[in-house]
Scaffold this motif. Structure first.
Motif, PDB file in Angstrom:
ATOM      1  N   LEU A 165      50.025  37.755  20.001  1.00 62.83           N
ATOM      2  CA  LEU A 165      51.210  38.568  19.715  1.00 62.83           C
ATOM      3  C   LEU A 165      52.517  37.878  20.092  1.00 62.83           C
ATOM      4  CD1 LEU A 165      49.900  42.077  20.808  1.00 62.83           C
ATOM      5  CD2 LEU A 165      50.238  41.247  18.479  1.00 62.83           C
ATOM      6  N   GLY A 166      52.437  36.612  20.478  1.00 63.35           N
ATOM      7  CA  GLY A 166      53.655  35.875  20.804  1.00 63.35           C
ATOM      8  C   GLY A 166      54.361  36.378  22.042  1.00 63.35           C
ATOM      9  N   LEU A 167      53.599  36.841  23.050  1.00 63.16           N
ATOM     10  CA  LEU A 167      54.191  37.404  24.263  1.00 63.16           C
ATOM     11  C   LEU A 167      54.074  36.453  25.449  1.00 63.16           C
ATOM     12  CD1 LEU A 167      52.886  41.101  24.014  1.00 63.16           C
ATOM     13  CD2 LEU A 167      55.098  40.174  23.269  1.00 63.16           C
ATOM     14  N   GLY A 168      54.207  35.165  25.206  1.00 61.17           N
ATOM     15  CA  GLY A 168      54.050  34.190  26.278  1.00 61.17           C
ATOM     16  C   GLY A 168      54.953  34.451  27.470  1.00 61.17           C
ATOM     17  N   GLY A 169      56.193  34.844  27.216  1.00 63.60           N
ATOM     18  CA  GLY A 169      57.128  35.076  28.299  1.00 63.60           C
ATOM     19  C   GLY A 169      56.850  36.329  29.105  1.00 63.60           C
ATOM     20  N   TRP A 170      55.984  37.197  28.600  1.00 62.19           N
ATOM     21  CA  TRP A 170      55.647  38.412  29.338  1.00 62.19           C
ATOM     22  C   TRP A 170      54.500  38.168  30.307  1.00 62.19           C
ATOM     23  CZ3 TRP A 170      56.071  43.416  25.873  1.00 62.19           C
ATOM     24  CH2 TRP A 170      57.377  43.499  25.385  1.00 62.19           C
ATOM     25  N   ARG A 171      53.783  37.075  30.174  1.00 60.02           N
ATOM     26  CA  ARG A 171      52.756  36.637  31.116  1.00 60.02           C
ATOM     27  C   ARG A 171      51.696  37.718  31.352  1.00 60.02           C
ATOM     28  NH1 ARG A 171      52.203  33.009  29.904  1.00 60.02           N
ATOM     29  NH2 ARG A 171      51.129  32.136  31.698  1.00 60.02           N
ATOM     30  N   ILE A 172      50.912  37.994  30.329  1.00 60.70           N
ATOM     31  CA  ILE A 172      49.831  38.973  30.417  1.00 60.70           C
ATOM     32  C   ILE A 172      48.510  38.265  30.164  1.00 60.70           C
ATOM     33  CG2 ILE A 172      48.806  41.034  29.379  1.00 60.70           C
ATOM     34  CD1 ILE A 172      51.676  41.927  28.655  1.00 60.70           C
ATOM     35  N   GLY A 173      47.656  38.213  31.177  1.00 58.89           N
ATOM     36  CA  GLY A 173      46.345  37.585  31.052  1.00 58.89           C
ATOM     37  C   GLY A 173      45.246  38.522  31.495  1.00 58.89           C
ATOM     38  N   VAL A 174      44.050  38.336  30.945  1.00 57.16           N
ATOM     39  CA  VAL A 174      42.906  39.170  31.302  1.00 57.16           C
ATOM     40  C   VAL A 174      41.674  38.284  31.459  1.00 57.16           C
ATOM     41  CG1 VAL A 174      43.873  41.116  30.013  1.00 57.16           C
ATOM     42  CG2 VAL A 174      42.146  39.668  28.925  1.00 57.16           C
ATOM     43  N   ALA A 175      40.746  38.743  32.285  1.00 52.04           N
ATOM     44  CA  ALA A 175      39.463  38.062  32.425  1.00 52.04           C
ATOM     45  C   ALA A 175      38.349  39.098  32.438  1.00 52.04           C
ATOM     46  CB  ALA A 175      39.421  37.224  33.698  1.00 52.04           C
ATOM     47  N   ARG A 176      37.228  38.732  31.820  1.00 52.05           N
ATOM     48  CA  ARG A 176      36.024  39.563  31.823  1.00 52.05           C
ATOM     49  C   ARG A 176      34.948  38.812  32.595  1.00 52.05           C
ATOM     50  NH1 ARG A 176      31.014  39.795  29.543  1.00 52.05           N
ATOM     51  NH2 ARG A 176      30.218  41.858  28.948  1.00 52.05           N
ATOM     52  N   PHE A 177      34.382  39.455  33.617  1.00 52.53           N
ATOM     53  CA  PHE A 177      33.368  38.843  34.462  1.00 52.53           C
ATOM     54  C   PHE A 177      31.986  39.390  34.108  1.00 52.53           C
ATOM     55  CE2 PHE A 177      37.312  38.257  36.609  1.00 52.53           C
ATOM     56  CZ  PHE A 177      37.198  37.004  37.182  1.00 52.53           C
ATOM     57  N   PRO A 178      30.931  38.631  34.390  1.00 54.83           N
ATOM     58  CA  PRO A 178      29.578  39.102  34.073  1.00 54.83           C
ATOM     59  C   PRO A 178      29.197  40.319  34.903  1.00 54.83           C
ATOM     60  CG  PRO A 178      29.601  36.733  34.548  1.00 54.83           C
ATOM     61  CD  PRO A 178      30.933  37.274  34.967  1.00 54.83           C
ATOM     62  N   GLU A 179      28.186  41.019  34.421  1.00 51.57           N
ATOM     63  CA  GLU A 179      27.565  42.071  35.214  1.00 51.57           C
ATOM     64  C   GLU A 179      26.703  41.438  36.301  1.00 51.57           C
ATOM     65  OE1 GLU A 179      26.564  45.927  32.776  1.00 51.57           O
ATOM     66  OE2 GLU A 179      25.700  44.180  31.766  1.00 51.57           O
ATOM     67  N   GLY A 180      26.249  42.239  37.255  1.00 48.76           N
ATOM     68  CA  GLY A 180      25.290  41.772  38.247  1.00 48.76           C
ATOM     69  C   GLY A 180      25.944  41.150  39.467  1.00 48.76           C
ATOM     70  N   ASP A 181      25.090  40.662  40.355  1.00 49.45           N
ATOM     71  CA  ASP A 181      25.564  40.133  41.632  1.00 49.45           C
ATOM     72  C   ASP A 181      26.481  38.929  41.454  1.00 49.45           C
ATOM     73  OD1 ASP A 181      24.125  42.082  42.920  1.00 49.45           O
ATOM     74  OD2 ASP A 181      22.424  40.781  43.411  1.00 49.45           O
ATOM     75  N   ARG A 182      26.106  38.016  40.566  1.00 45.86           N
ATOM     76  CA  ARG A 182      26.947  36.830  40.367  1.00 45.86           C
ATOM     77  C   ARG A 182      28.315  37.237  39.833  1.00 45.86           C
ATOM     78  NH1 ARG A 182      25.601  31.452  36.817  1.00 45.86           N
ATOM     79  NH2 ARG A 182      23.778  31.480  38.175  1.00 45.86           N
ATOM     80  N   GLY A 183      28.330  38.124  38.872  1.00 42.89           N
ATOM     81  CA  GLY A 183      29.600  38.557  38.305  1.00 42.89           C
ATOM     82  C   GLY A 183      30.483  39.241  39.326  1.00 42.89           C
ATOM     83  N   ARG A 184      29.886  40.095  40.158  1.00 41.24           N
ATOM     84  CA  ARG A 184      30.677  40.770  41.190  1.00 41.24           C
ATOM     85  C   ARG A 184      31.237  39.771  42.191  1.00 41.24           C
ATOM     86  NH1 ARG A 184      26.835  44.808  40.192  1.00 41.24           N
ATOM     87  NH2 ARG A 184      25.342  43.916  41.669  1.00 41.24           N
ATOM     88  N   TRP A 185      30.429  38.753  42.560  1.00 38.09           N
ATOM     89  CA  TRP A 185      30.924  37.730  43.489  1.00 38.09           C
ATOM     90  C   TRP A 185      32.080  36.950  42.874  1.00 38.09           C
ATOM     91  CZ3 TRP A 185      31.327  32.420  43.098  1.00 38.09           C
ATOM     92  CH2 TRP A 185      31.703  31.766  44.282  1.00 38.09           C
TER      93      TRP A 185
END
Length: 419
Positions: free
Chosen positions: A231-251
């Motif tokens: 969306l061309g919003l580089g200057g708004w600095r919005i990032g997201v991350a998705r982590f795995p389920e389970g013990d490894r993901g929670r860690w």
């Protein structure tokens, strides 16, 4: 530790200075989407202005739930607790390097900040060549050999960074290749970091289907994304991350949140309000994504035509807004004009023609190569011209875009003209 500014940012600032002094430059060296702001997003930002409290480090549950829904609609069922928000996906990528021990395997070439972050975290970069067909992923056999060679000399490779679609080549690895790379990651017990910030900018999804590593090896894949490119919003600095389920993901998630708590505290409240709106994907967001992708594809293909007519080899772009030409077929002609590596190639384009590119050696490529990254989205012009380009049936025929393409072709063919 280096104190140099990131090369793409340095080139962008140089262009701004020289243009302010009246110089005419064709800027292709910075990965910015250059799309006009949707008015509704300005309204959403203003509506969120009262969100002045810090809030949870990972982000408000309502915002995380919106992002989880986005992934769920892309064959990745996700709970809000698997999501972390940040001021840009770059911050999340750095936090992962700080949180997870071990050396890092990178496709070669790759976005320049990956390697810099690895070194800031005190680790070693292990570059692995990409396949002939695409970038963003390493060639599977070469990846396996690189892991074994690194371990034989006492290193500890544990992370593999992939980019789908790719920056710098503008290509998307096909599902079959993603599966092969993931099989190596599983066999060698590697954590996969899949940078999917260009996911919604695949030019023709029917011809180049998208497969996330998180669908193949879900227990060992972290997905990062954001709104800078789509969306061309580089200057708004919005990032997201998705982590795995389970013990490894929670860690992994808890480790990144721990870094976040000491570095950025939380994504700004007004930006979280924007997140809730955008990741719900209302009609105007879907329409803008479709229009932006059409524009990116049309201009990237036009630039691809220009560089191939100039004698370069170049993978056809299939996602995002980059091309990565290789002028090896005309090495002899370039050598006759004193050009023998990517650094000199970039310098001569700037000095002789005012065309600014990011030389390949700054992306981990061989300095002796004759390759560079061109960010085609920078050709769209000012805000009014961007709107015109978004609405045009054939944007490359617009006068300002056609003039830039002509100037580029003259610059590239001029490199091989005997002097």
């Amino acid at each position: 530790m280096t104190t140099d500014l990131s090369p793409n940012l340095a080139l962008n600032q140089m262009v701004d200075r020289r243009r302010a002094d009246g110089e005419s430059l064709v800027h292709l060296a910075f990965g910015e989407a250059r799309l006009p702001l949707l008015p509704e997003l300005a309204r959403q930002l203003a509506a969120g202005a009262r969100r002045t409290a810090y809030g949870p480090v990972a982000g408000a549950e309502s915002a995380r739930a919106a992002v989880a829904g986005y992934f769920g609609r892309r064959r990745l069922p996700t709970d809000a607790d698997q999501i972390v928000l940040a001021p840009g996906s770059k911050a999340l990528l750095m936090a992962l390097q700080l949180a997870v021990p071990g050396d890092v395997l990178l496709p070669r070439p790759a976005w320049n900040s990956y390697a810099a972050q690895v070194r800031y975290a005190g680790k070693e970069v292990i570059g692995v060549p990409i396949p002939d067909a695409c970038g963003g992923v390493p060639e599977p056999g070469a990846l396996r050999r690189a892991v074994h060679a690194a371990r034989a000399r006492g290193r500890d490779p544990r992370l593999l960074v992939l980019t789908l679609p790719d920056n710098p080549t503008g290509t998307l690895a096909p599902p079959s290749l993603v599966r092969e790379v993931c099989a190596v990651a599983e066999a060698e017990d590697l954590l996969v970091v899949s940078d999917e910030i260009y996911r919604d900018l695949v030019h023709d999804p029917a011809a180049t289907p998208f497969l996330s590593p998180a669908e193949v090896v879900p227990d060992r894949t972290v997905v990062t994304s954001g709104l800078s490119k789509s969306l061309g919003l580089g200057g708004w600095r919005i990032g997201v991350a998705r982590f795995p389920e389970g013990d490894r993901g929670r860690w992994l998630r808890d480790s990144v949140v721990s870094v976040a708590g000491e570095v950025w505290s939380t994504l700004a409240g007004p930006m979280q309000h924007v997140v809730e709106h955008v990741y719900a994907e209302p009609p105007e967001i879907r329409e803008r994504l479709a229009a932006g992708t059409r524009l990116h594809g049309a201009v990237a293909r036009a630039v691809h035509d220009v560089v191939t007519r100039s004698g370069a080899r170049c993978r056809p772009p299939t996602g995002g807004f980059y091309v990565y030409p290789d002028f090896e077929p005309v090495r002899g002609l370039l050598a006759g004009n004193g050009i023998g590596d990517s650094a000199e190639l970039g310098r001569r384009l700037l000095d002789d023609s005012g065309v600014v590119v990011l030389p390949g050696h700054l992306l981990g490529d061989d300095v002796r190569g004759l390759r560079f990254k061109a960010a085609t989205s920078l050709l769209y012009g000012d805000e009014d011209q961007q709107r015109e380009a978004l609405a045009a049936d054939d944007p490359v025929r617009l006068p300002h875009l056609a003039a830039a393409l002509t100037r580029m072709e003259e610059a590239f063919t001029g490199l091989t003209t005997r002097r």
